[in-house]
Design an enzyme around this catalytic site. Structure first.
Site, PDB file in Angstrom:
ATOM      1  N   THR A  87       0.806  -1.219   0.000  1.00 26.22           N
ATOM      2  CA  THR A  87       0.000   0.000   0.000  1.00 26.22           C
ATOM      3  C   THR A  87       0.841   1.272   0.000  1.00 26.22           C
ATOM      4  O   THR A  87       0.606   2.188  -0.783  1.00 26.22           O
ATOM      5  CB  THR A  87      -0.939   0.001   1.219  1.00 26.22           C
ATOM      6  OG1 THR A  87      -1.798  -1.133   1.127  1.00 26.22           O
ATOM      7  CG2 THR A  87      -1.765   1.271   1.276  1.00 26.22           C
ATOM      8  N   LYS A 169      -6.990   4.978   5.059  1.00 28.06           N
ATOM      9  CA  LYS A 169      -5.721   4.673   5.729  1.00 28.06           C
ATOM     10  C   LYS A 169      -4.859   5.931   5.754  1.00 28.06           C
ATOM     11  O   LYS A 169      -4.834   6.696   4.781  1.00 28.06           O
ATOM     12  CB  LYS A 169      -4.956   3.573   4.985  1.00 28.06           C
ATOM     13  CG  LYS A 169      -5.644   2.230   4.911  1.00 28.06           C
ATOM     14  CD  LYS A 169      -4.794   1.234   4.128  1.00 28.06           C
ATOM     15  CE  LYS A 169      -5.463  -0.120   3.998  1.00 28.06           C
ATOM     16  NZ  LYS A 169      -4.650  -1.078   3.210  1.00 28.06           N
ATOM     17  N   ASP A 170      -4.089   6.091   6.826  1.00 26.05           N
ATOM     18  CA  ASP A 170      -3.208   7.252   6.893  1.00 26.05           C
ATOM     19  C   ASP A 170      -2.182   7.243   5.770  1.00 26.05           C
ATOM     20  O   ASP A 170      -1.898   8.262   5.145  1.00 26.05           O
ATOM     21  CB  ASP A 170      -2.531   7.369   8.266  1.00 26.05           C
ATOM     22  CG  ASP A 170      -1.823   6.101   8.729  1.00 26.05           C
ATOM     23  OD1 ASP A 170      -1.574   5.190   7.920  1.00 26.05           O
ATOM     24  OD2 ASP A 170      -1.525   6.016   9.942  1.00 26.05           O
ATOM     25  N   ARG A 171      -1.603   6.084   5.483  1.00 20.76           N
ATOM     26  CA  ARG A 171      -0.569   6.039   4.449  1.00 20.76           C
ATOM     27  C   ARG A 171      -1.115   6.354   3.060  1.00 20.76           C
ATOM     28  O   ARG A 171      -0.396   6.882   2.214  1.00 20.76           O
ATOM     29  CB  ARG A 171       0.151   4.690   4.459  1.00 20.76           C
ATOM     30  CG  ARG A 171      -0.711   3.444   4.312  1.00 20.76           C
ATOM     31  CD  ARG A 171       0.162   2.212   4.554  1.00 20.76           C
ATOM     32  NE  ARG A 171      -0.531   0.929   4.421  1.00 20.76           N
ATOM     33  CZ  ARG A 171      -1.138   0.300   5.425  1.00 20.76           C
ATOM     34  NH1 ARG A 171      -1.160   0.868   6.631  1.00 20.76           N
ATOM     35  NH2 ARG A 171      -1.716  -0.877   5.241  1.00 20.76           N
ATOM     36  N   ASP A 297      -9.209  -3.406  -0.147  1.00 18.50           N
ATOM     37  CA  ASP A 297      -8.043  -4.066   0.433  1.00 18.50           C
ATOM     38  C   ASP A 297      -8.413  -4.800   1.718  1.00 18.50           C
ATOM     39  O   ASP A 297      -8.010  -5.945   1.931  1.00 18.50           O
ATOM     40  CB  ASP A 297      -6.955  -3.041   0.712  1.00 18.50           C
ATOM     41  CG  ASP A 297      -5.653  -3.678   1.187  1.00 18.50           C
ATOM     42  OD1 ASP A 297      -4.996  -4.360   0.389  1.00 18.50           O
ATOM     43  OD2 ASP A 297      -5.308  -3.500   2.368  1.00 18.50           O
ATOM     44  N   ASP A 342      -3.072   1.045  -5.863  1.00 21.14           N
ATOM     45  CA  ASP A 342      -1.723   0.995  -5.300  1.00 21.14           C
ATOM     46  C   ASP A 342      -1.039  -0.337  -5.550  1.00 21.14           C
ATOM     47  O   ASP A 342       0.185  -0.443  -5.496  1.00 21.14           O
ATOM     48  CB  ASP A 342      -1.764   1.289  -3.800  1.00 21.14           C
ATOM     49  CG  ASP A 342      -2.733   0.377  -3.050  1.00 21.14           C
ATOM     50  OD1 ASP A 342      -3.523  -0.344  -3.684  1.00 21.14           O
ATOM     51  OD2 ASP A 342      -2.713   0.401  -1.801  1.00 21.14           O
ATOM     52  N   HIS A 343      -1.816  -1.366  -5.813  1.00 23.74           N
ATOM     53  CA  HIS A 343      -1.298  -2.706  -6.101  1.00 23.74           C
ATOM     54  C   HIS A 343      -2.475  -3.601  -6.456  1.00 23.74           C
ATOM     55  O   HIS A 343      -3.639  -3.187  -6.361  1.00 23.74           O
ATOM     56  CB  HIS A 343      -0.549  -3.297  -4.897  1.00 23.74           C
ATOM     57  CG  HIS A 343      -1.333  -3.276  -3.622  1.00 23.74           C
ATOM     58  ND1 HIS A 343      -2.396  -4.117  -3.371  1.00 23.74           N
ATOM     59  CD2 HIS A 343      -1.221  -2.489  -2.511  1.00 23.74           C
ATOM     60  CE1 HIS A 343      -2.906  -3.871  -2.188  1.00 23.74           C
ATOM     61  NE2 HIS A 343      -2.222  -2.871  -1.640  1.00 23.74           N
ATOM     62  N   HIS A 487      -1.022  -9.588  -0.805  1.00 27.26           N
ATOM     63  CA  HIS A 487      -0.336  -9.117  -2.010  1.00 27.26           C
ATOM     64  C   HIS A 487       1.107  -8.867  -1.608  1.00 27.26           C
ATOM     65  O   HIS A 487       1.542  -9.283  -0.544  1.00 27.26           O
ATOM     66  CB  HIS A 487      -1.000  -7.843  -2.527  1.00 27.26           C
ATOM     67  CG  HIS A 487      -1.232  -6.827  -1.453  1.00 27.26           C
ATOM     68  ND1 HIS A 487      -0.273  -5.942  -1.027  1.00 27.26           N
ATOM     69  CD2 HIS A 487      -2.311  -6.599  -0.661  1.00 27.26           C
ATOM     70  CE1 HIS A 487      -0.743  -5.206  -0.040  1.00 27.26           C
ATOM     71  NE2 HIS A 487      -1.980  -5.579   0.214  1.00 27.26           N
TER      72      HIS A 487
END
Length: 556
Positions: A87, A169-171, A297, A342-343, A487
């Site tokens: 992520t 999510k923070d990221r 996710d 992101d993936h 992942h």
């Protein structure tokens, strides 16, 4: 500002849409001359774990927001081209135009051995200088992001531009927004929060109040679309049973809210509120809104990619995106959208075994750093504890820092031999091998594993060697409730993601050849006349006009 230190500049105040930034100390300048007819708002959407495979599988079923986007510029085989398909690295590529080798975000976490208290795991969106001893909490920050985001470049060219981000999510929010961000929110526990030291804005407070009411009351299960019937089947994975979920929400259950379509709906609702609060798309220069949707996710990890749960999740997400775009239309905003991921993701082996992929498996314990430490510690008469470190049974591995170079070299060679003899391991690459590999320049689907690793390698954070499991081997030794699939591999089921651009009136097209997520930022920059210093992007500008026009113009 730390993220812009490579291109330090003096901002020149200018109220007109034509602005310039001149550099100090000979550093390159960034400037903007907004073209006539340029979009007033960029909406950049990332759907966490939305693979190109699952996009293709569901594409014919979409009738809402996804269906609209497929009328624009469609790149069904985009690539998060690097090997560390997680992520944080993935989000760091989307609006920086740079691969993890340059963003510095090589994984969701890495091992830091620079401290005297011993090795510690560092989270990619954590300010470790503010870590409190004994606390499990952390201070979220984009401190590790080494390059500017598109929103930061826009604000560097003209401070009037608004840079807003919201995520589950923070990221996701911080890697797309960056350091210089006007408003940023992400889901934590049972509410949306923001950066330490900032107060929640009125819109976030209002959204949290609405969610509080829902959590207190609970909500019924979502309906299963009729065409999802074949996916409605129970599968046992360790102690977890998945495949038949409907996301009923029990009163007070914040985690059930998080792992459900409701999180994405709330994130998009907050995004609309922020459009109104910040008057996005109404300024003299374009604004940017980054939205990272995390529920796909969470659902993928908890239930896999091929059950009734994912079918419900994507159906509800399609509807939520349709409502979101309709809200923007109602406000009369001229906006351009890019949607990517992101993936990708991979289903759980227990279900794959029933669906013609018998070779899929869960990783064995011999690949773990503990097993390697025990074997090699005994061989060399070294303390086994902490000899070899990693944050999981694949990816980056670190050797204890107090080892002399000669011993380190021998341990890397021996670890490589031991691991590559394991039938579940594809290859082990040393840091030296990866660093010596030139950064790839060909189409991403042709890259070797070493080239994929090179795109993820940054000497500040990367390990002493990298372990790549064979295709189909899932790095979860023992599944449990909430975590049955994942992942993170260098294989294309984790690397390939759709990239979709849409704007009202654009001439759409479909381009099946491979492009990269690092191409997104330069393509959007060109649309709004933002000229970035040469060499600031790993990606290239994509011409998004399906006709005779060229959206890349002079920056191509």
């Amino acid at each position: 500002m730390k993220s812009l230190s490579r291109y330090a500049a003096v901002l020149l105040a200018c109220a007109a849409p034509v602005v310039s930034v001149f550099a100090q100390d000979g550093a390159p300048a960034v400037s903007q001359q907004v073209p006539a007819g340029a979009p007033k708002l960029i909406v950049a959407i990332s759907i966490d774990q939305f693979s190109a495979d699952i996009f293709a599988q569901y594409r014919q079923r979409f009738t809402g927001g996804f269906a609209r986007l497929t009328q624009g510029a469609v790149f069904p085989a985009g690539f998060q081209s690097h090997a560390a398909t997680e992520t944080c690295p993935g989000h760091s590529t989307i609006l920086t135009g740079n691969r993890p080798a340059h963003t510095g975000i090589i994984a969701n976490s890495w091992i830091d051995q620079s401290v005297t208290t011993g090795p510690k795991v560092v989270y990619c969106a954590e300010d470790v200088s503010k870590r409190t001893a004994g606390s499990k909490d952390y201070v979220a920050s984009p401190v590790h992001l080494l390059v500017p985001t598109l929103g930061e470049w826009m604000k560097k060219a003209n401070p009037a531009a608004r840079n807003i981000a919201v995520s589950g999510k923070d990221r996701g929010a911080l890697m797309m927004g960056g350091h210089d961000i006007d408003q940023v929110y992400w889901w934590k526990g049972k509410q949306f929060v923001t950066l330490a030291g900032r107060e929640l804005g009125a819109t976030a407070v209002a959204e949290n109040a609405e969610i509080d009411k829902l959590l207190a009351k609970g909500a019924p299960a979502f309906p299963l679309p009729a065409w999802c019937g074949r996916q409605d089947r129970a599968v046992q994975a360790g102690t977890a049973t998945v495949g038949t979920g409907r996301f009923a929400l029990k009163a007070g259950e914040g985690d059930q809210f998080r792992v459900s379509p409701r999180l994405d709906r709330a994130t998009l609702d907050l995004a609309v509120k922020l459009v109104d609060e910040q008057k996005l798309g109404k300024n003299s220069v374009p604004d940017i809104l980054a939205v990272s949707l995390s529920a796909t996710d969470y659902v993928g990890h908890a239930t896999g990619t091929e059950g009734a749960e994912m079918c419900i999740q994507l159906t509800q997400l399609d509807m939520a995106l349709g409502d979101f775009f309709a809200s923007l239309d109602k406000r009369g905003i001229d906006y351009v959208v890019v949607l990517t991921a992101d993936h990708g993701g991979f289903d759980l082996p227990e279900r794959l075994h029933e669906q013609a992929l018998e070779k899929s498996a869960r990783v064995n314990s011999a690949v773990s750093p503990e097993a390697l430490s025990a074997t090699l510690g005994k061989k060399y008469g070294l303390e086994a504890k902490g000899l070899i470190l990693s944050d999981g049974p694949s990816g980056d591995y670190w050797l204890r820092r107090d080892l002399d170079p000669g011993t380190k070299g021998k341990l890397v060679d021996d670890a490589k031999a031991l691991l590559e003899a394991d039938p579940q391991v594809e290859v082990v690459l040393s840091a030296a091998e990866i660093a010596a590999t030139p950064m790839p320049t060909t189409s991403p689907e042709t890259w070797t594993l070493a080239e994929r690793a090179r795109a993820s390698y940054n000497p500040l954070h990367s390990g002493d060697f990298v372990v790549f499991l064979k295709r189909g081997v899932v790095p979860i030794p023992a599944p449990r409730a909430g975590y049955v699939a994942t992942h993170g591999s260098p294989w294309d089921y984790d690397r390939r993601v759709p990239i979709l651009f849409w704007r009202k009136g654009m001439t759409g097209f479909e381009q099946p050849s491979g492009v990269e997520t690092v191409d997104i930022a330069p393509s959007l920059a060109a649309l709004i006349g933002l000229k970035i210093p040469q060499g600031a992007f790993d990606g290239r500008c994509l011409d998004l006009d399906g006709g005779t026009g060229n959206t890349c113009g002079a920056v191509k």
